[in-house]
Scaffold this motif. Structure first.
Motif, mmCIF file in Angstrom:
data_model
loop_
_atom_site.group_PDB
_atom_site.id
_atom_site.type_symbol
_atom_site.label_atom_id
_atom_site.label_comp_id
_atom_site.label_asym_id
_atom_site.label_seq_id
_atom_site.Cartn_x
_atom_site.Cartn_y
_atom_site.Cartn_z
ATOM 1 N N HIS A 121 119.073 59.903 61.028
ATOM 2 C CA HIS A 121 119.390 61.792 59.798
ATOM 3 C C HIS A 121 118.362 62.372 59.306
ATOM 4 C CE1 HIS A 121 119.058 60.263 55.676
ATOM 5 N NE2 HIS A 121 119.162 58.842 56.451
ATOM 6 N N PRO A 122 118.342 63.565 58.893
ATOM 7 C CA PRO A 122 116.767 64.224 58.926
ATOM 8 C C PRO A 122 116.401 64.071 57.450
ATOM 9 C CG PRO A 122 118.987 65.620 59.286
ATOM 10 C CD PRO A 122 119.300 64.536 59.218
ATOM 11 N N GLU A 123 115.156 63.714 57.331
ATOM 12 C CA GLU A 123 114.793 63.249 56.111
ATOM 13 C C GLU A 123 113.519 64.245 55.808
ATOM 14 O OE1 GLU A 123 113.562 59.702 56.770
ATOM 15 O OE2 GLU A 123 115.131 58.937 56.752
ATOM 16 N N PHE A 124 113.792 64.592 54.252
ATOM 17 C CA PHE A 124 112.011 65.689 53.843
ATOM 18 C C PHE A 124 111.291 64.742 52.730
ATOM 19 C CE2 PHE A 124 115.286 68.164 55.829
ATOM 20 C CZ PHE A 124 114.293 69.916 56.259
ATOM 21 N N ARG A 125 110.396 65.532 52.374
ATOM 22 C CA ARG A 125 109.521 64.552 51.532
ATOM 23 C C ARG A 125 108.770 65.598 50.810
ATOM 24 N NH1 ARG A 125 104.601 62.932 54.792
ATOM 25 N NH2 ARG A 125 103.780 64.514 55.510
ATOM 26 N N TYR A 126 108.621 65.610 49.424
ATOM 27 C CA TYR A 126 108.091 66.893 48.463
ATOM 28 C C TYR A 126 106.412 67.307 49.117
ATOM 29 C CZ TYR A 126 104.973 68.900 44.450
ATOM 30 O OH TYR A 126 104.754 68.598 43.674
ATOM 31 N N LYS A 127 106.401 68.123 49.100
ATOM 32 C CA LYS A 127 105.264 68.829 50.224
ATOM 33 C C LYS A 127 104.198 69.460 48.614
ATOM 34 C CE LYS A 127 103.431 72.092 53.952
ATOM 35 N NZ LYS A 127 103.303 70.889 54.705
ATOM 36 N N THR A 128 105.042 70.603 48.309
ATOM 37 C CA THR A 128 103.889 70.699 47.243
ATOM 38 C C THR A 128 105.008 71.926 46.282
ATOM 39 O OG1 THR A 128 101.911 72.215 46.333
ATOM 40 C CG2 THR A 128 103.623 72.979 48.740
ATOM 41 N N GLU A 129 104.515 72.527 44.958
ATOM 42 C CA GLU A 129 104.864 73.670 44.589
ATOM 43 C C GLU A 129 104.141 74.510 43.624
ATOM 44 O OE1 GLU A 129 105.876 71.625 39.769
ATOM 45 O OE2 GLU A 129 106.246 70.522 41.293
ATOM 46 N N PHE A 130 103.967 75.537 43.494
ATOM 47 C CA PHE A 130 103.270 76.531 42.771
ATOM 48 C C PHE A 130 104.576 77.241 41.453
ATOM 49 C CE2 PHE A 130 104.966 77.935 46.924
ATOM 50 C CZ PHE A 130 105.155 79.210 46.095
ATOM 51 N N GLN A 131 104.157 77.967 40.703
ATOM 52 C CA GLN A 131 104.480 78.715 39.922
ATOM 53 C C GLN A 131 104.167 79.994 40.552
ATOM 54 O OE1 GLN A 131 104.991 77.866 36.619
ATOM 55 N NE2 GLN A 131 105.954 79.200 35.793
ATOM 56 N N SER A 132 105.346 80.453 41.086
ATOM 57 C CA SER A 132 105.115 81.701 41.321
ATOM 58 C C SER A 132 105.636 82.619 40.191
ATOM 59 C CB SER A 132 106.850 81.477 42.121
ATOM 60 O OG SER A 132 107.097 83.275 42.777
ATOM 61 N N HIS A 133 106.372 82.558 39.423
ATOM 62 C CA HIS A 133 106.619 84.096 38.287
ATOM 63 C C HIS A 133 106.292 83.453 37.274
ATOM 64 C CE1 HIS A 133 108.241 86.301 41.917
ATOM 65 N NE2 HIS A 133 108.550 86.853 41.474
ATOM 66 N N GLU A 134 106.052 84.649 36.333
ATOM 67 C CA GLU A 134 105.763 84.173 35.115
ATOM 68 C C GLU A 134 106.196 84.834 33.948
ATOM 69 O OE1 GLU A 134 103.854 81.344 33.470
ATOM 70 O OE2 GLU A 134 102.304 81.063 35.024
ATOM 71 N N HIS A 156 111.163 73.044 57.337
ATOM 72 C CA HIS A 156 110.618 73.383 56.037
ATOM 73 C C HIS A 156 112.230 73.478 54.713
ATOM 74 C CE1 HIS A 156 106.595 73.315 58.086
ATOM 75 N NE2 HIS A 156 106.987 73.000 57.276
ATOM 76 N N LEU A 157 112.247 73.019 53.772
ATOM 77 C CA LEU A 157 113.438 73.826 53.208
ATOM 78 C C LEU A 157 111.830 74.336 51.505
ATOM 79 C CD1 LEU A 157 115.729 74.100 51.886
ATOM 80 C CD2 LEU A 157 115.857 71.709 50.266
ATOM 81 N N ALA A 158 112.670 75.203 50.550
ATOM 82 C CA ALA A 158 111.890 75.415 49.587
ATOM 83 C C ALA A 158 112.997 76.244 48.630
ATOM 84 C CB ALA A 158 111.064 77.744 50.237
ATOM 85 N N THR A 159 113.245 75.809 47.455
ATOM 86 C CA THR A 159 113.506 75.847 46.145
ATOM 87 C C THR A 159 112.964 76.412 45.464
ATOM 88 O OG1 THR A 159 113.385 73.937 44.891
ATOM 89 C CG2 THR A 159 114.972 73.510 46.644
ATOM 90 N N GLY A 160 113.357 77.780 44.588
ATOM 91 C CA GLY A 160 113.219 78.158 43.331
ATOM 92 C C GLY A 160 114.091 78.045 41.853
ATOM 93 N N ASP A 161 113.174 77.968 40.744
ATOM 94 C CA ASP A 161 114.513 77.780 39.782
ATOM 95 C C ASP A 161 113.900 78.043 38.723
ATOM 96 O OD1 ASP A 161 111.264 76.852 38.494
ATOM 97 O OD2 ASP A 161 111.594 74.834 38.891
ATOM 98 N N ARG A 162 114.078 78.139 37.507
ATOM 99 C CA ARG A 162 114.935 79.031 36.823
ATOM 100 C C ARG A 162 113.275 79.088 35.053
ATOM 101 N NH1 ARG A 162 120.579 78.554 33.756
ATOM 102 N NH2 ARG A 162 122.195 78.818 35.753
ATOM 103 N N GLY A 163 112.531 78.474 35.384
ATOM 104 C CA GLY A 163 111.027 78.330 35.536
ATOM 105 C C GLY A 163 109.715 79.016 36.325
ATOM 106 N N ARG A 223 109.247 78.242 39.733
ATOM 107 C CA ARG A 223 108.383 77.386 40.075
ATOM 108 C C ARG A 223 109.142 78.059 42.039
ATOM 109 N NH1 ARG A 223 108.820 73.101 35.003
ATOM 110 N NH2 ARG A 223 110.930 73.252 36.180
ATOM 111 N N VAL A 224 108.230 77.609 42.906
ATOM 112 C CA VAL A 224 108.008 77.386 44.058
ATOM 113 C C VAL A 224 108.228 75.305 44.352
ATOM 114 C CG1 VAL A 224 108.739 77.711 46.544
ATOM 115 C CG2 VAL A 224 109.088 79.631 44.796
ATOM 116 N N VAL A 225 109.008 74.472 44.812
ATOM 117 C CA VAL A 225 109.181 73.590 45.565
ATOM 118 C C VAL A 225 109.330 74.003 46.788
ATOM 119 C CG1 VAL A 225 109.272 70.773 45.642
ATOM 120 C CG2 VAL A 225 109.558 73.004 43.380
ATOM 121 N N LEU A 226 108.489 73.094 47.755
ATOM 122 C CA LEU A 226 108.760 72.637 48.800
ATOM 123 C C LEU A 226 108.723 72.092 50.014
ATOM 124 C CD1 LEU A 226 105.311 75.711 49.909
ATOM 125 C CD2 LEU A 226 108.288 76.050 49.605
#
Length: 519
Positions: free
Chosen positions: A90-103, A52-59, A61-64
């Protein structure tokens, strides 16, 4: 030799340099497309399994993302490796879900806006098939649970929607009561024209009542949906901006660090934390350095390290005292005489530290270099890697446009043989750190990562006057241009990247795009 069974192998030389290939990109920009500020990625993290891989952004949101290339096989990847079963893909990932972590929030006491930007993400232990992770902005840490839940649907309704009251109160088509309709989520029906609100004032019961009444039946369908729930909020514990969070190996506690303090939390308790490091002076005018990064030791639950803006790393032992103002070990490099300038302290500030998988080494990133430290040797780093030495003549320009304060992250490979960090023009660099290695690769975050690649001359190691040598490796040193002779672009910088825990695979962020490479 022991009984003729064991053979002592000759010491192997350094591993050959890796050949990196493009794997995937998520959120790729088209030529000329403008990037929205809220979409810029600000955090990247693999979980311990690497699935699993997680990213966060300046908006906020957390995307998994989840790995897909190992799920097609009946056994796990580790089982496959034990059976010498080679997974060629080779390693392949797919979009799993995203959610609004902080406002975005507003601190009314300090008249301060708190932006929603995700500063750090850390994965916690998986339990009962659910994913757990911590995410933080400048002030508030949140503990999230992401779980697949079966979609529940209503199979039968009380009254068939085809039953409509007539003017005299009689019911048309009463025989339809026994004909169940195909169910939809929330009890809706395919034919929207036949929907009917039985709680409205238009409905009247027929004389003698309804011949038969069915109770609604809720059934779980085979469909599943991912639900992210915030389990706990750890707030109001930091007066300054949180720059780090780190899980403890005990699986129960974690730390959060801001500019002047480090707090210890229990995952189960959000109402209190314990202050374990406090570098705030009695008089703020006496402040000379701040905390820039902090991380727990990967296996020793009592040990953690934190870095400072003066370029030092302190190792502390939680068993020594409740407030760990005195360090167990101090790691810093002595300044060469006559080398001090206006920028010396600024570029010495450490932006990120990472423990190696076994906890023996610490990797640190300051503005110009990567340094590898052995926790058993506090006289200086065992190796120094020049990331963009050709920028040294440009430090004045970098100071003018504030680029000199950019905070680049760093990472180590799972086997401890290589380190990586980002630079400008969306470049990142991979160095070999095994004895004798001269690997120093420059890659670009694009679909053709090797197009900026040029032969990188290695410099001979210099002796420190003892049995240990300190390696200094530089890239191309043409001032004012990048490794390929192009003018340098300070607006495109690769700050965030992560190395897969068990494979040679790197995920890195270029603005709003997530690039993945493998070797």
């Amino acid at each position: 030799m022991n009984g003729g069974d064991d053979v002592v192998a000759a010491p192997a030389g350094p591993p050959s340099p890796l050949e990196w290939k493009f794997s995937q990109v998520f959120g790729e920009r088209t030529a000329g497309e403008e990037v929205q500020e809220v979409d810029i990625i600000s955090a990247i993290e693999f979980d311990k399994s690497g699935d699993h891989l997680a990213t966060g952004d300046r908006g906020g949101r957390v995307v998994l993302f989840e790995r897909t290339d190992t799920k097609d096989h009946g056994e796990s990847r580790r089982d496959s490796e034990r059976m010498d079963y080679s997974i060629s893909r080779h390693p392949e990932f797919r979009y799993k879900t995203e959610f609004q972590s902080h406002e975005p929030e507003f601190d009314y006491l300090k008249s301060l806006e708190i932006e929603e930007k995700i500063n750090k993400i850390r994965w916690c232990q998986i339990a009962n098939g659910a994913l757990f992770l911590l995410s933080t902005n400048d002030k508030t840490i949140k503990f999230w649970k992401v779980q697949e839940k079966k979609v529940k649907k209503i199979a039968e309704m009380n009254v068939d929607p085809s039953l409509k009251t007539m003017g005299n109160g009689s019911i048309a088509s009463s025989s339809n009561l026994s004909n169940p309709k195909p169910s939809l989520e929330n009890g809706g029906y395919p034919d929207s024209d036949r929907s009917f609100n039985y709680l409205s004032s238009d409905f009247s019961f027929p004389p003698g009542g309804i011949p038969s009444l069915r109770l609604p039946v809720v059934v779980s369908s085979h469909e599943t949906s991912l639900v992210a729930r915030c389990r706990r909020v750890y707030a109001h514990a930091h007066d300054y901006h949180i720059n780090s969070i780190s899980n403890n190996s005990d699986g129960e506690t974690f730390i959060s660090a801001d500019d002047l303090r480090i707090n210890l939390w229990n995952l189960e308790i959000s109402s209190q934390s314990f202050n374990i490091v406090d570098v705030k002076p009695a008089n703020m005018e006496d402040l000379t350095e701040v905390i820039t990064s902090a991380e727990f030791h990967p296996t020793h639950c009592n040990t953690l390290a934190y870095s400072s803006s003066k370029g030092s790393i302190r190792l502390i032992d939680l068993r020594q005292s409740a407030l760990c103002d005195s360090h167990a070990k101090l790691f810093e490099e002595q300044e060469a005489p006559g080398s001090r300038s206006f920028f010396t302290e600024i570029i010495a500030s450490i932006s990120d530290i990472k423990f190696g998988k076994d906890g023996r080494y610490i990797l640190s990133r300051d503005y110009m270099t990567l340094k590898l430290w052995d926790i058993n040797m506090d006289s200086g780093p065992v190796a120094t890697y020049q990331v963009h030495e050709y920028l040294r003549p440009k430090l004045c320009d970098l100071y003018e446009n504030d680029s000199i304060f950019d905070k680049f992250e760093c990472c180590l490979s799972g086997d401890g043989l290589r380190v990586a960090t980002g630079s400008y023009s969306n470049l990142f660099r991979v160095f070999g750190c095994s004895p004798g290695s001269t690997e120093a690769t420059t890659l670009e975050a694009s679909k053709n990562p090797m197009r900026r690649q040029v032969p990188t001359p290695s410099r001979p190691s210099r002796s420190l006057g003892n049995s240990l040598t300190r390696v200094v490796r530089r890239g191309a040193e043409n001032p004012g241009v990048d490794a390929n002779g192009n003018s340098f672009d300070f607006t495109t910088k690769l700050l965030h990247l992560a190395w897969h825990p068990s494979e040679n695979s790197i995920a890195c962020a270029a603005a709003n795009s997530l690039y993945m490479y493998y070797a």
